[in-house]
Design a protein around this motif. Structure first.
Motif: not given
Lengths: 126, 553
Positions: B522-545
């Motif tokens: 990530c090019a800056d900290v906002q992008t990094l935060l958004a990236a980890s948020d997106a990964a969390l979203y994927q985890a939730k969508n992928g069935g949680r846990n």
């Protein structure tokens, strides 16, 4: 002289009750409670306590002001006084002693040991 | 009935009355300040201050020392604002409000109804050695072997090294040989001599000539047991059935207090010899101290040292200590700095005038070394506590939202400078609303506290953990890439899912999802935060846990 009669001046009913209990039952003293500095000044003549316990922070006339009035009146001028206060910093004890108090007891006090604390201060001055 | 028994009964009754009355007092107090902004009317703030002062002065008498302690901290803060004529900053005000409304919790003695038993699977892999800090060593004494073993397992799950003894005499030998970090001792030791754990501890400490942080545990709830524990010097008192996360939190707190970072003191005195003497005295007492001999150097030295406390001579040639204190207080950042004056002056009027100018206390020279050290230490400790109160979330003790975001920026910048990766993980509990709806909010809070605790236990000391939202946590991992972060968080996920929460006889488990990303992507900290948020979203969508790593694109 033996310590027998204590006048306790405190505006909070909860503390009044627990202090009376602790001083009477654990210490075996005779205790009268006053809810304000003014009430203490009105009562002190008749009760003739050996010792007065004065809460520092009270609405209206606070502890130090009450002490001043006691000192200004010859019959009560020499009754020893102990202050009780929730803020005790080392220099504060010295300040209160400079005003003429025997010592200071910190609040919150322990009801099991309050009587012993009072007796110890009393014995030190005797 | 003996006099002693009558006394205890009456005391218990008074205590009960007090607790009831304080509920109303605390409710009124909360109402009087709730919804107020930082420009609260001084009369309201003064009223709140007076109430807090009373609570501070009475709680301990009725067996609520925690109420006294917390009310005292809040009282001091309110006093500082009253003196300054304004509330310092919005986040401070909000933290203060939150703490005021949390005061009621200190009246609930028996604790929450929910009891947690950590289910232990001995097949779990041990902590990775490289990530492991020195483990906190606990000695546990309980005459009931079953309870003892349960506690032992439960605490083991939280990462402590626990030695359990059924007999105090056996524990005593082990303690003398190799003192642990914290003691947990049952009050009733049936069939042992003495049969009272508080007496056994008092005697042990008398023999050892030192004390150790001690937590007393008991199934008795009467006031006299509490007093006995307090007299024996117990640091905490918990009633059975024990709630392991609460016990763990107490152990952590006691242990942290032991290894506290040295207090930093700045001395301002034109008498160089005396200043040096004070400096050496404080250093000998384990503090870190610096001196400046010219008042004009004080601010620069403060920037460099970030002291916990200032000692100022009242009389200096170029300006008075009181003037210097006032000049220092012009800086918002130093408004809360405890200032103690040192002076040969012992006139009460002079001292009061000096205190009016923004000092907190007065020490009269000559002062004994012991008194100087004690005066500085107590004030520095208090200042640290207030600071902690301001930056930490009150439920979990983790960093607040704004503080963890600040940490993200700092660590991101540092990682860029050093050319190393750092990672951010966003952690969110699955279906948390159901926990609250089914088991009630107190249980929900318990679950949040447990996850907070587990994160603290499993992560490294240099990692920062914050409570990001209600049931969402953010973790900042310096010198760590996304792959490592994934492994680390997945370990937390497994362990958390295995913890069985028990509420009124029924048990349940809670799972979590997490997303991780590192700074190399990530090019800056906002992008990094958004990236980890997106990964969390994927985890939730992928069935949680599950824990997902951010995959770009």
């Amino acid at each position: 002289m033996n310590l027998q009669r204590i006048l306790y001046v405190e505006d909070e009913p909860d503390i009044q009750a627990v202090a009376k209990l602790a001083l009477e039952m654990v210490g075996g003293y005779q205790v009268i409670i006053c809810s304000s500095g003014q009430q203490a000044l009105d009562t002190v003549g008749d009760f003739a306590p050996d010792l007065i316990l004065l809460d520092v922070m009270m609405p209206g006339m606070d502890g130090p002001a009450t002490l001043q009035k006691l000192r200004a009146n010859p019959p009560t001028a020499s009754i020893p006084v102990i202050f009780l206060t929730a803020k005790v910093q080392p220099n504060e004890v010295a300040q209160y002693q400079a005003l003429g108090a025997l010592n200071v007891i910190a609040k919150p006090f322990d009801p099991m040991t309050l009587a012993a604390q009072v007796q110890k201060i009393w014995d030190q001055q005797a | 009935m003996t006099d002693a028994a009558t006394f205890a009964d009456q005391l218990a009754a008074l205590r009960e009355q007090y607790a009831q009355r304080m509920e109303t007092v605390l409710d009124d107090l909360c109402l009087s300040v709730a919804g107020q902004s930082i420009d609260i009317a001084p009369v309201l703030l003064a009223n709140a201050h007076a109430n807090l002062h009373k609570l501070a002065g009475s709680g301990g008498t009725f067996g609520f020392p925690e109420l006294s302690r917390r009310a005292r901290v809040l009282e001091i803060t309110a006093k500082a604002w009253l003196d300054a004529g304004e509330v310092s900053e919005l986040p401070h005000w909000e933290a203060w409000l939150a703490e005021v409304s949390a005061l009621r919790g200190t009246l609930a003695v028996a604790g929450l109804s929910g009891v947690l038993v950590a289910d232990v699977d001995s097949a779990l892999p041990p902590k990775q050695a490289s990530r492991q800090e020195k483990r906190t060593r606990v000695v546990l004494v309980d005459d009931d072997a079953q309870i003892g073993e349960e506690l032992c397992k439960g605490l083991g799950q939280f990462g402590y090294e626990v030695s359990y003894y059924r007999l105090f005499a056996d524990a005593e030998a082990a303690i003398s040989a190799d003192p642990p970090d914290v003691l947990v001792v049952d009050v009733m030791l049936q069939g042992q001599v003495p049969a009272d754990g508080t007496q056994a501890i008092a005697a042990l400490f008398a023999r050892l000539h030192y004390t150790l942080p001690t937590i007393f545990i008991t199934s008795r709830t009467d006031f006299s047991v509490r007093l006995a524990a307090a007299k024996a010097g117990g640091d905490a008192f918990l009633t059975k059935p024990l709630d392991i996360p609460t016990l763990a939190a107490h152990i952590d707190m006691l242990h942290r207090e032991q290894e506290i970072e040295p207090y930093r003191v700045l001395i301002v005195d034109d008498d160089e010899v005396l200043a040096e003497y004070y400096r050496l005295t404080l250093i000998a007492a384990g503090m870190s101290a610096e001196k400046v001999c010219r008042p004009q150097d004080a601010l620069t030295a403060m920037q460099a040292l970030h002291p916990d406390i200032l000692l100022i001579d009242l009389y200096m040639p170029s300006c008075s200590g009181a003037q210097l204190a006032r000049a220092i207080r012009y800086e918002d950042a130093w408004l809360g700095m405890p200032i103690i004056y040192l002076s040969a002056e012992d006139g009460l009027d002079e001292q009061i005038k000096a205190l009016d100018n923004g000092g907190d206390d007065f020490l009269t020279k000559p002062i004994s070394d012991a008194r100087l050290v004690a005066a500085v230490r107590t004030r520095a400790a208090r200042a640290r506590k207030v600071d902690e109160l301001m930056s930490k979330d009150s439920l979990t003790g983790l960093l607040k939202h704004s503080n963890i975001k600040e940490r993200m920026v700092q660590e991101y910048d540092r990682a860029q400078r050093h050319g190393k990766a750092m990672a951010i993980a966003m952690v969110d509990m699955d279906h948390f609303k159901r926990v609250n709806d089914t088991w009630g909010h107190p249980m929900g809070d318990q679950v949040i506290k447990t996850l907070a605790h587990l994160l603290r236990q499993r992560l490294r000391r240099q990692d920062s953990i914050g409570r990001y939202g209600g049931e969402e946590f953010a973790v900042v991992l310096p010198e760590c890439d996304a792959a490592d972060a994934l492994r680390l968080l997945d370990d937390v996920r497994c362990r958390f899912g295995e913890i069985r929460f028990i509420h009124q006889g029924e048990s349940f488990t809670v799972t979590l999802s997490a997303g991780v990303a590192d700074s190399s992507q990530c090019a800056d900290v906002q992008t990094l935060l958004a990236a980890s948020d997106a990964a969390l979203y994927q985890a939730k969508n992928g069935g949680r846990n599950q824990v997902r790593r951010f995959v770009g694109g």
